[in-house]
Design an enzyme around this catalytic site. Structure first.
Site, PDB file in Angstrom:
ATOM      1  N   LYS A   1     -34.546  24.651  45.733  1.00  0.00           N
ATOM      2  CA  LYS A   1     -33.362  23.788  45.829  1.00  0.00           C
ATOM      3  C   LYS A   1     -32.104  24.610  46.072  1.00  0.00           C
ATOM      4  CE  LYS A   1     -34.911  19.805  43.201  1.00  0.00           C
ATOM      5  NZ  LYS A   1     -34.893  19.121  41.921  1.00  0.00           N
TER       6      LYS A   1
ATOM      7  N   LYS B   1     -45.179  15.959  51.003  1.00  0.00           N
ATOM      8  CA  LYS B   1     -45.306  15.053  49.865  1.00  0.00           C
ATOM      9  C   LYS B   1     -44.465  13.790  50.126  1.00  0.00           C
ATOM     10  CE  LYS B   1     -44.336  15.216  44.941  1.00  0.00           C
ATOM     11  NZ  LYS B   1     -43.913  16.007  43.812  1.00  0.00           N
TER      12      LYS B   1
ATOM     13  N   LYS C   1     -38.568   9.983  49.205  1.00  0.00           N
ATOM     14  CA  LYS C   1     -37.560   9.103  49.820  1.00  0.00           C
ATOM     15  C   LYS C   1     -36.685   9.867  50.794  1.00  0.00           C
ATOM     16  CE  LYS C   1     -37.135   5.082  47.101  1.00  0.00           C
ATOM     17  NZ  LYS C   1     -36.751   4.556  45.828  1.00  0.00           N
TER      18      LYS C   1
END
Ligand code: SF4
Length: 326
Positions: A111, A193, A196
């Site tokens: 991240k 994976k 959204k």
């Protein structure tokens, strides 16, 4: 009865990846364990967001969880920010956690590499996760494989705290992972994976027509170019969705039909769509019922938070006492 804790980010309504990868298992586990399930909104503020969106997403997530089958009579369902002891214990754990340990976490590295300025909250995320679990002194944590590294850190924090402040030892149990039976659900693009942010999801509450519009063009075995080409079910995401939604006899039939070119991918997807409908239609119906009574959802979350706070308070009284805090 052993105690379990698990949390989910308030990402709005659930998609079938969240459902199969976590929540369906929770619905089963609530019958076997003393279960605490939490919408972890403090975890959702480590990167920029809009407050009104967060509020709506938290409510939608709670609604989806209830529609999916979490039963407030069997489990404690609550929102993390309604129980301030989570951040209180996280601060304490921050004082015990080496910086290098946090910097090594794969999810942080991943991240942080995408951010220009990295907030400390992103680094300390697994410490808050340890606090979430240990606040309830949970022995088991239902997790996917990608969460095992964070869980190991929680175990280490529990060990460290026990060694420093609990002379008799064992105040905090070292929580063990309860691996979710369903393997990681890939998105309909078959590339990554289901997520959204990647736009490759099927929403748990999506109408059947819209699910079919997504399933029809979904990626299958790339080697099945013509209808007459035999396929390899194991490499096909549709086959794995069959394993999650269809009965074993159908899964077997799919494998045979695919590997002998007995049918085309559209036939296969039609059968999958029917299996999904069987499971998802009652969930959609429950969602309509739950949404019609928003006061009840508020009440469930308040009751859940009240119970969670009572348990959390007991833990914090002992923790502060053992640490010489007031
Ligand atoms: Fe996938 Fe089914 Fe096509 Fe085989 S027949 S490649 S399992 S969609």
């Amino acid at each position: 009865m052993s105690r379990i804790f698990s949390g989910i980010q308030p990402s709005g309504s659930l998609h079938i990846g969240n459902y199969l990868g976590a929540v369906k298992n929770w619905v089963d586990l609530q019958n076997k364990y003393e279960s605490f399930f939490c919408v972890v909104d403090y975890h959702a503020i480590t990167l920029p967001y809009r407050p009104a969106d967060l509020r709506a997403r938290t409510t939608d997530m709670a609604l989806s969880l209830l529609a999916a089958g979490l039963d407030p009579e069997k489990c404690t369902l609550f929102v993390q920010s309604m129980v301030p002891e989570h951040t209180e214990l996280a601060w304490i754990f921050n004082t015990l956690t080496p910086l290098g340990e946090l910097e090594r976490q794969t999810q942080f590295k991943d991240k942080a590499s995408r951010e220009e300025s990295v907030p400390a909250g992103l680094l300390n995320y697994p410490v808050l996760q340890a606090a979430d679990i240990l606040l309830y002194r949970a022995e088991l944590v239902p997790v996917g494989e990608d969460q095992l590294q964070h869980l190991e850190l929680s175990r280490e924090i529990a060990r460290k705290w026990n060694a420093r402040f609990d002379v008799e030892g064992g105040f905090f149990p070292e929580p063990k992972g309860l691996l979710t039976p369903t393997r990681r659900i890939m998105g309909l693009d078959g590339q990554a994976k289901m997520s959204k942010s990647l736009g490759n999801t099927v929403d748990l509450l999506e109408p059947p027509e819209s699910i079919w519009e997504k399933l029809r063009p979904a990626v299958t075995d790339p080697k099945r170019v013509r209808r007459t080409d035999p396929g390899t079910p194991e490499v096909c995401n549709i086959y794995h969705l069959h394993k999650a939604f269809s009965p074993p006899a159908t899964v077997e039939h799919v494998a045979v039909q695919c590997s002998t070119a007995g049918w085309g991918c559209i036939d296969c997807k039609r059968v999958l769509h029917a299996s999904m409908e069987k499971e998802l239609a009652p969930i959609r119906a429950r969602a309509v019922e739950v949404a019609a009574n928003p006061e009840r959802v508020t009440e469930i979350l308040s009751d859940g938070a009240e119970h969670a706070r009572a348990v959390a308070h007991e833990t914090m009284v002992e923790v502060k006492d053992k640490m010489g805090l007031r």
